[in-house]
Scaffold this motif. Structure first.
Motif, PDB file in Angstrom:
ATOM      1  N   ALA A 164       0.824  -1.205   0.000  1.00  0.00           N
ATOM      2  CA  ALA A 164       0.000   0.000   0.000  1.00  0.00           C
ATOM      3  C   ALA A 164       0.859   1.255   0.000  1.00  0.00           C
ATOM      4  O   ALA A 164       0.573   2.237  -0.706  1.00  0.00           O
ATOM      5  N   LEU A 165       1.942   1.249   0.788  1.00  0.00           N
ATOM      6  CA  LEU A 165       2.841   2.402   0.825  1.00  0.00           C
ATOM      7  C   LEU A 165       3.526   2.613  -0.522  1.00  0.00           C
ATOM      8  O   LEU A 165       3.719   3.754  -0.962  1.00  0.00           O
ATOM      9  N   GLU A 166       3.881   1.522  -1.158  1.00  0.00           N
ATOM     10  CA  GLU A 166       4.510   1.640  -2.470  1.00  0.00           C
ATOM     11  C   GLU A 166       3.540   2.236  -3.484  1.00  0.00           C
ATOM     12  O   GLU A 166       3.924   3.068  -4.317  1.00  0.00           O
ATOM     13  N   ASP A 167       2.273   1.825  -3.418  1.00  0.00           N
ATOM     14  CA  ASP A 167       1.267   2.405  -4.307  1.00  0.00           C
ATOM     15  C   ASP A 167       1.113   3.902  -4.047  1.00  0.00           C
ATOM     16  O   ASP A 167       1.007   4.705  -4.990  1.00  0.00           O
ATOM     17  N   GLU A 168       1.092   4.292  -2.771  1.00  0.00           N
ATOM     18  CA  GLU A 168       0.996   5.709  -2.433  1.00  0.00           C
ATOM     19  C   GLU A 168       2.211   6.473  -2.937  1.00  0.00           C
ATOM     20  O   GLU A 168       2.093   7.611  -3.415  1.00  0.00           O
ATOM     21  N   TYR A 169       3.373   5.843  -2.808  1.00  0.00           N
ATOM     22  CA  TYR A 169       4.604   6.486  -3.273  1.00  0.00           C
ATOM     23  C   TYR A 169       4.568   6.706  -4.780  1.00  0.00           C
ATOM     24  O   TYR A 169       4.943   7.783  -5.279  1.00  0.00           O
ATOM     25  N   GLU A 170       4.110   5.710  -5.516  1.00  0.00           N
ATOM     26  CA  GLU A 170       4.009   5.850  -6.968  1.00  0.00           C
ATOM     27  C   GLU A 170       3.028   6.963  -7.340  1.00  0.00           C
ATOM     28  O   GLU A 170       3.266   7.729  -8.289  1.00  0.00           O
ATOM     29  N   GLU A 171       1.926   7.081  -6.601  1.00  0.00           N
ATOM     30  CA  GLU A 171       0.977   8.164  -6.857  1.00  0.00           C
ATOM     31  C   GLU A 171       1.616   9.517  -6.566  1.00  0.00           C
ATOM     32  O   GLU A 171       1.390  10.498  -7.297  1.00  0.00           O
ATOM     33  N   SER A 172       2.408   9.587  -5.503  1.00  0.00           N
ATOM     34  CA  SER A 172       3.089  10.834  -5.167  1.00  0.00           C
ATOM     35  C   SER A 172       4.095  11.214  -6.253  1.00  0.00           C
ATOM     36  O   SER A 172       4.210  12.390  -6.621  1.00  0.00           O
ATOM     37  N   LEU A 173       4.827  10.224  -6.775  1.00  0.00           N
ATOM     38  CA  LEU A 173       5.764  10.504  -7.851  1.00  0.00           C
ATOM     39  C   LEU A 173       5.050  11.032  -9.084  1.00  0.00           C
ATOM     40  O   LEU A 173       5.528  11.975  -9.737  1.00  0.00           O
ATOM     41  N   ALA A 174       3.916  10.436  -9.413  1.00  0.00           N
ATOM     42  CA  ALA A 174       3.153  10.896 -10.572  1.00  0.00           C
ATOM     43  C   ALA A 174       2.693  12.341 -10.386  1.00  0.00           C
ATOM     44  O   ALA A 174       2.718  13.149 -11.329  1.00  0.00           O
ATOM     45  N   MET A 175       2.264  12.690  -9.173  1.00  0.00           N
ATOM     46  CA  MET A 175       1.843  14.057  -8.900  1.00  0.00           C
ATOM     47  C   MET A 175       3.010  15.025  -9.023  1.00  0.00           C
ATOM     48  O   MET A 175       2.878  16.120  -9.600  1.00  0.00           O
ATOM     49  N   LEU A 176       4.185  14.642  -8.496  1.00  0.00           N
ATOM     50  CA  LEU A 176       5.356  15.507  -8.583  1.00  0.00           C
ATOM     51  C   LEU A 176       5.796  15.690 -10.030  1.00  0.00           C
ATOM     52  O   LEU A 176       6.198  16.798 -10.437  1.00  0.00           O
ATOM     53  N   ARG A 177       5.736  14.644 -10.833  1.00  0.00           N
ATOM     54  CA  ARG A 177       6.099  14.777 -12.248  1.00  0.00           C
ATOM     55  C   ARG A 177       5.133  15.705 -12.980  1.00  0.00           C
ATOM     56  O   ARG A 177       5.550  16.483 -13.852  1.00  0.00           O
TER      57      ARG A 177
END
Length: 323
Positions: A164-177
């Protein structure tokens, strides 16, 4: 009829629960040379006719089924009961992966490998064969593998949380990009220094980079860290090249260095060890972050809680291998 079987002394009767695969167990026992068949009903069972010479092989097959199919089912049940918000299919997947990896890597579960637990269970079954021909498998195994089920359930839960944390991290990366794409590329080179004490940014000549407006907003939010400030500066400046000086290679996941390289892609490069960051790098690995850097509640900065000591709440054998 059952009393006749028991009196003959050549039959073993394994009483199952409704979710156990009686036909599959009977088939495996038949393959090893024992005449076996499944009996359905309110109390399903597998009847196995064999001589004492096959008892060891029968015990091995039954214990193998119980430390695989039965064990996985009980771990899934326990996790679904304690963590009802997780989808059952996801729990089953992570339980299968955890048990498979434990076997392949000979990982210790409750102090022993699964092969050792299986051998212990087989010895207990052999000992029981000498006292009674009928065995109710579920309570027989539940008692002996309780610690294994508890330990594996904790490990599966950790896997679910990490996923779940990894999924959240990937979403955060997408937002930052996405935010980065909104800023035009700047013809500038910035250097990012990552240490256990925090993060700071300089230009190519070593001058400190800061933004009073960003810092003013940050002062109004106690959850903002130096990493948050640094990422905001990098995105708003949008430099064409970023040199990351990672003096904190043992940082908890996700490290700021990884986040920068994954957000900026080819625009970010890791320093191989310049005179500035090399002395800091030699001191890493034994220092903790300042409390300020642990206060962020944002998803990208969340960390897995350290594993706590796990205790069993039911009696178990005092020594592995005792029946």
């Amino acid at each position: 009829m059952e009393s006749m079987f028991l009196g003959a002394g050549a039959l073993l009767i394994f009483e199952l629960t409704a979710d156990m695969d009686g036909l599959g167990l009977a088939g495996r026992l038949t393959e090893c040379g024992a005449a076996s068949y499944a009996v359905s009903g309110d109390c399903p069972r597998v009847v196995c006719e064999c001589g004492t010479a096959l008892h060891a092989r029968v015990a091995q097959i039954v214990s193998g089924v119980m430390t695989r199919e039965w064990l996985q089912a009980r771990v899934v049940q326990r996790v679904c009961r304690t963590e009802p918000l997780w989808a059952a299919e996801e729990v089953q997947f992570h339980a299968l992966v955890e048990i498979s990896e434990a076997r392949l890597k000979s990982r210790l579960i409750a102090g022993h490998t699964l092969e050792e637990w299986q051998a212990s269970l087989a010895r207990a079954l052999m000992s029981h064969f000498g006292r009674s021909a009928a065995i109710v498998l579920d309570p027989f195994v539940r008692f002996r593998l309780h610690r294994v089920v508890v330990d594996l359930a904790h490990r599966v839960r950790d896997r679910l949380v990490a996923s779940a944390l990894e999924d959240e991290y990937e979403e955060s990366l997408a937002m930052l990009r996405y935010m980065l794409d909104e800023h035009p590329l700047c013809e500038a080179e910035l250097h990012v220094y990552v240490t256990p004490d925090g993060v700071w940014i300089t230009d190519a000549e070593g001058g400190m980079i800061s933004d009073e407006q960003i810092e003013l907003v940050a002062m109004q939010d106690d959850d903002v860290t130096s990493e948050d400030l640094a990422m905001t500066l990098l995105i708003t400046r949008s430099p064409w090249r970023i040199v990351v000086h990672d003096a904190y290679p043992d940082a908890p996941w996700p490290s700021f260095s990884e986040t920068v390289t994954r957000v900026f892609g080819d625009r970010a490069v890791l320093c191989s060890g310049c005179p500035t960051c090399r002395p800091n790098r030699s001191r890493t690995g034994c220092r903790e972050r300042l409390a300020f850097d642990h206060r962020s509640s944002r998803a990208v900065r969340r960390r897995l809680a350290p594993e706590v000591e796990r205790t069993s709440d039911a009696p178990v054998d005092s020594e592995l291998g005792k029946g």
